[in-house]
Scaffold this motif. Structure first.
Motif, mmCIF file in Angstrom:
data_model
loop_
_atom_site.group_PDB
_atom_site.id
_atom_site.type_symbol
_atom_site.label_atom_id
_atom_site.label_comp_id
_atom_site.label_asym_id
_atom_site.label_seq_id
_atom_site.Cartn_x
_atom_site.Cartn_y
_atom_site.Cartn_z
ATOM 1 N N ARG A 46 0.783 -1.244 0.000
ATOM 2 C CA ARG A 46 0.000 0.000 0.000
ATOM 3 C C ARG A 46 0.811 1.288 0.000
ATOM 4 N N CYS A 47 2.081 1.210 0.291
ATOM 5 C CA CYS A 47 2.852 2.441 0.482
ATOM 6 C C CYS A 47 4.062 2.528 -0.443
ATOM 7 N N SER A 49 4.635 1.954 -3.485
ATOM 8 C CA SER A 49 4.510 2.530 -4.824
ATOM 9 C C SER A 49 4.785 4.032 -4.796
ATOM 10 N N CYS A 50 4.477 4.692 -3.718
ATOM 11 C CA CYS A 50 4.717 6.147 -3.622
ATOM 12 C C CYS A 50 5.949 6.494 -2.794
ATOM 13 N N ILE A 59 6.917 9.440 -5.466
ATOM 14 C CA ILE A 59 5.811 10.401 -5.533
ATOM 15 C C ILE A 59 5.629 11.036 -4.155
ATOM 16 N N GLY A 60 5.768 10.242 -3.126
ATOM 17 C CA GLY A 60 5.691 10.723 -1.742
ATOM 18 C C GLY A 60 7.091 10.942 -1.185
ATOM 19 N N ARG A 66 13.728 8.859 9.127
ATOM 20 C CA ARG A 66 13.347 10.162 9.660
ATOM 21 C C ARG A 66 11.995 10.206 10.365
ATOM 22 N N MET A 67 11.339 9.057 10.517
ATOM 23 C CA MET A 67 9.996 9.070 11.100
ATOM 24 C C MET A 67 9.968 9.438 12.588
ATOM 25 N N LEU A 81 -1.752 8.991 9.066
ATOM 26 C CA LEU A 81 -2.147 7.854 8.233
ATOM 27 C C LEU A 81 -3.655 7.640 8.258
ATOM 28 N N THR A 88 -3.642 16.144 -1.212
ATOM 29 C CA THR A 88 -2.477 15.469 -1.786
ATOM 30 C C THR A 88 -2.881 14.028 -2.106
ATOM 31 N N SER A 89 -1.958 13.274 -2.716
ATOM 32 C CA SER A 89 -2.273 11.877 -3.022
ATOM 33 C C SER A 89 -2.134 10.983 -1.786
ATOM 34 N N PHE A 93 -6.146 6.374 5.350
ATOM 35 C CA PHE A 93 -6.077 4.915 5.334
ATOM 36 C C PHE A 93 -7.074 4.245 6.270
ATOM 37 N N LEU A 97 -7.566 0.214 6.081
ATOM 38 C CA LEU A 97 -6.774 -0.516 7.070
ATOM 39 C C LEU A 97 -7.436 -0.403 8.441
ATOM 40 N N VAL A 105 1.971 -0.837 10.404
ATOM 41 C CA VAL A 105 2.748 -0.205 9.327
ATOM 42 C C VAL A 105 3.493 1.018 9.865
ATOM 43 N N THR A 109 7.575 1.556 9.678
ATOM 44 C CA THR A 109 8.310 2.717 9.143
ATOM 45 C C THR A 109 9.242 3.308 10.190
#
Ligand code: HEC
Length: 116
Positions: A46-47, A49-50, A59-60, A66-67, A81, A88-89, A93, A97, A105, A109
């Motif tokens: 789910r994540c 791809s970006c 894309i993201g 850095r979280m 989340l 934005t895209s 969630f 989810l 998730v 991260t």
């Protein structure tokens, strides 16, 4: 005795195969903690791809490493989340989810996508 040893060898061989398959996607190895492993599955589906398979961004923005600094309070990251970033895209969630999946998730991260 000999049988026990053969079984041990088979277990090690199968375990090694599973790790090999886990690495086949080019992403980080599967974490041994079951919650982190679940988080990785969700992240990949789910994540990635970006945000990139290893959290390097796309894309993201990049997430890896850095979280915990970006969200010192984990609740803020869970809220982002859950609600997404409007305009934005980065979608909300909570529609796809469960709260437990979001927690998994988020932990992934923070604890596994630590960058290089
Ligand atoms: C369709 C693309 C897309 C997908 C899929 C996606 N994101 Fe995002 N994400 C973004 C974009 C774009 C932003 C930046 C939003 C902004 O401008 O603040 C973002 C922002 C974030 C942020 C905040 C980063 C920061 O430094 O402020 C986090 C954390 C995040 N995403 C995690 C995730 C997780 C975890 C998933 C999977 C459950 C996910 N994203 C799925 C596009 C996506």
């Amino acid at each position: 005795m000999r049988i026990a040893r053969s079984v041990a060898i088979i277990v090690v061989a199968v375990g090694g195969l599973a790790v090999g398959v886990g690495c086949a996607g080019g992403g980080p190895a599967t974490p041994s903690d079951p919650v982190l492993a679940q988080g990785q599955q969700i992240y990949t589906a789910r994540c990635a791809s970006c945000h990139g398979v290893s959290g390097g961004g796309g894309i993201g923005p990049a997430l890896a490493g850095r979280m915990t600094e970006r969200f010192p309070d984990v609740a803020d990251q869970i809220a982002l989340l859950t609600n997404g970033v409007p305009g934005t895209s980065m979608r909300a969630f909570d529609e796809v989810l469960s709260a437990a999946e979001i927690d998994a998730v988020v932990r992934y991260t923070r604890e596994s996508l630590v960058g290089s």
